[in-house]
Design an enzyme around this catalytic site. Structure first.
Site, PDB file in Angstrom:
ATOM      1  N   CYS A   1       0.787  -1.241   0.000  1.00  0.00           N
ATOM      2  CA  CYS A   1       0.000   0.000   0.000  1.00  0.00           C
ATOM      3  C   CYS A   1       0.819   1.292   0.000  1.00  0.00           C
ATOM      4  O   CYS A   1       0.549   2.188  -0.794  1.00  0.00           O
ATOM      5  CB  CYS A   1      -0.945   0.017   1.191  1.00  0.00           C
ATOM      6  SG  CYS A   1      -2.271  -1.169   1.027  1.00  0.00           S
TER       7      CYS A   1
ATOM      8  N   ARG B   1      15.375   3.081   3.650  1.00  0.00           N
ATOM      9  CA  ARG B   1      15.540   1.833   2.903  1.00  0.00           C
ATOM     10  C   ARG B   1      15.064   0.649   3.747  1.00  0.00           C
ATOM     11  O   ARG B   1      15.625  -0.439   3.693  1.00  0.00           O
ATOM     12  CB  ARG B   1      16.989   1.666   2.413  1.00  0.00           C
ATOM     13  CG  ARG B   1      17.113   0.633   1.305  1.00  0.00           C
ATOM     14  CD  ARG B   1      18.450   0.697   0.558  1.00  0.00           C
ATOM     15  NE  ARG B   1      19.602   0.664   1.410  1.00  0.00           N
ATOM     16  CZ  ARG B   1      20.485   1.660   1.519  1.00  0.00           C
ATOM     17  NH1 ARG B   1      20.359   2.765   0.799  1.00  0.00           N
ATOM     18  NH2 ARG B   1      21.509   1.540   2.334  1.00  0.00           N
ATOM     19  N   SER B   2      13.993   0.878   4.530  1.00  0.00           N
ATOM     20  CA  SER B   2      13.437  -0.214   5.328  1.00  0.00           C
ATOM     21  C   SER B   2      12.859  -1.276   4.398  1.00  0.00           C
ATOM     22  O   SER B   2      12.490  -0.991   3.253  1.00  0.00           O
ATOM     23  CB  SER B   2      12.340   0.313   6.248  1.00  0.00           C
ATOM     24  OG  SER B   2      11.204   0.656   5.481  1.00  0.00           O
TER      25      SER B   2
ATOM     26  N   ASP C   1      20.019   5.877   3.203  1.00  0.00           N
ATOM     27  CA  ASP C   1      19.705   5.543   4.597  1.00  0.00           C
ATOM     28  C   ASP C   1      20.980   5.679   5.413  1.00  0.00           C
ATOM     29  O   ASP C   1      22.032   6.061   4.884  1.00  0.00           O
ATOM     30  CB  ASP C   1      19.079   4.147   4.702  1.00  0.00           C
ATOM     31  CG  ASP C   1      18.062   4.079   5.843  1.00  0.00           C
ATOM     32  OD1 ASP C   1      18.291   4.723   6.889  1.00  0.00           O
ATOM     33  OD2 ASP C   1      17.040   3.390   5.688  1.00  0.00           O
TER      34      ASP C   1
END
Lengths: 331, 331
Positions: free
Chosen positions: B152, B187-188, B210
């Site tokens: 999402c 950058r999770s 990140d």
């Protein structure tokens, strides 16, 4: 799957595709007029390119509900011939095929101003050119009902950029190139400089490149100014090849070896547009780099010319109505 | 005229504006279903942000013709609760509010895979995530009739970029970001890395930034590869501030002082999007530089969630029909 991979993701758009949308607009405009507009062309040279442009104009006019009358005249009679058309109510638009008096003469500049402003489909009258440079978009401020006419070739480039969504319709009208960096190769008074100014007035950051160096056209940081300013380039930009890697769009408008664009310096995914009489991009190599490549814009230029003609007729009618309604009442 | 000049030409778009177009699409999709889809939400933590997201989902669902059932469960029962919903034909979609088992635990990763793929509105099932990274857009190649579900939040960012015309519809589907340079801050595994991959798969040149450095996600020069590759940055790019001046779009997705974006380095006319819980752009300064500023995307995320739910129901029906029609005929 490797063998099925396409060799290039560049989308090539031909001028006819872009012109098609504009011709729809022209047909809609024509339908509101209840008349057949008459365009008169003056050919006073034996340049085959001019003759070919005239023939093409004739074909496009007659195929699209316009009357086209080509008047071949001797160059010594050109001024009188134009003056006659200026005052002939049956003539709605005038186009002159240049050059008539080639450089170093600047007499063509005089001839351009002989054409009546209200019949100047090419938008070369000083008033129109002045408005374009000054970013004044209407002839009747502050009412702003009569649009100023823009020169055909620069406007054709704008229409190509609109078609390609380089103009961003989510931004307000007048600022739709904000954030775009564009290199314009050619700074002639007829095309390159007006084009650079027009695009900068719409918010772009322009590198205008010609033999005498680079100039930067912008509306300043955050497009704060209401119209463009011209500045020297930063020291890091010495020549065209320094500008290319920074440019979202590269527009090439001058023929010749010295202006061929070196593909190695084009930014990956750039938009490349040629409106020079020669193909200034290597047509194979450019497709390895560009997202869009438009190899020529001639058909768009003619569509824009007819669009200008319809706009002129609207302006002619509005001005005639104004003159009538402002006449003193006879007592 | 100077006093009338606007102080900023930045166009600010709020999430509700972008979500509105998507909700129209959702309503059209809903009209084709002849039913009221039911979304079940699982809340197994006492994070006020999760509760607030759940409440907002409930409101959006009920206002738009969806049924929403919030099930508050103890975390030790979450797996069983999800399994029950997986096999309940009255449940069409499932959303789980994370974190349930906070880091350093990685148990949430296990829970994500417990949700049945065909009811996973968040698009977190490994199959969906794998397809996204691999740039596989359908569940049933080579028929390509059932679209894979995208996570999402990354999809919400795509929808924002489509709304802003950063995706160029004149380019072929799948390549519409070709030529765009985008910095993604974060950058999770949940948002930043999938987002970088998704945008690179669509043709963009991505700087993924990140704490542990910069990675470049692209499909290679001329977007020649069918999906993205990840490379180290060129030596000239040491940190975020080296990436910003090169970026057409800056997307900030991680809260905290260390990730605040220094306005001085943003390119004039850039597009700035924040989906962090904090405002990572200085809201005054950013408007002096940006062409577009989108301060939050929450409403878009919920619209995308409902759009995913409708897509899931289409896929569920298509698969049910297939199972029925492929049953052996009884003799």
């Amino acid at each position: 799957m490797a063998s099925l991979a396409p060799t290039s993701h560049c989308k090539v758009y031909l001028a006819g595709t872009v012109a098609s949308d504009l011709m729809d607009e022209v047909h809609q405009g024509l339908a509101t007029l209840d008349m057949k507009p008459k365009l008169v062309g003056f050919l006073a040279n034996d340049d085959p390119a001019a003759k070919s442009y005239a023939d093409w104009s004739a074909k496009t006019c007659t195929e699209n509900g316009f009357e086209f009358d080509l008047r071949v005249v001797d160059k010594k009679n050109i001024e009188e011939a134009i003056l006659a058309a200026n005052v002939d109510d049956a003539v709605h638009g005038i186009i002159v095929y240049y050059p008539i008096f080639p450089a170093p003469s600047t007499q063509d500049g005089y001839i351009r101003q002989v054409v009546a402003m209200e019949k100047d489909v090419e938008g070369l009258n000083h008033k129109y050119v002045f408005n374009m440079y000054q970013n004044i978009r209407f002839l009747d401020p502050p009412q702003d009902t009569l649009k100023s006419i823009l020169p055909c070739t620069p406007l054709a480039v704008v229409k190509v950029l609109e078609f390609l969504n380089i103009y961003n319709s989510r931004l307000p009208y007048g600022n739709r190139l904000f954030g775009k960096t564009i290199t314009v190769i050619n700074r002639s008074e007829v095309v390159g400089r007006p084009l650079a100014a027009l695009l900068a007035n719409d918010g772009a950051h322009i590198f205008s490149v010609d033999l005498d160096g680079i100039q930067v056209f912008t509306r300043g940081s955050g497009i704060k100014n209401s119209r463009h300013i011209v500045q020297p380039p930063p020291e890091s930009l010495k020549d065209l090849n320094d500008c290319l890697p920074l440019s979202d769009v590269v527009i090439s408008g001058v023929p010749g070896e010295r202006f061929k664009v070196n593909n190695d310096f084009i930014r990956d995914g750039a938009t490349c547009i040629n409106f020079s009489s020669e193909k200034n991009f290597d047509k194979v190599a450019v497709k390895e780099k560009a997202s869009f490549y438009v190899p020529a814009i001639g058909k768009v230029t003619i569509a824009v010319l007819l669009r200008n003609l319809i706009r002129l007729i609207h302006n002619q009618r509005a001005l005639a109505t104004e003159r009538t309604s402002s006449k003193p009442v006879e007592s």
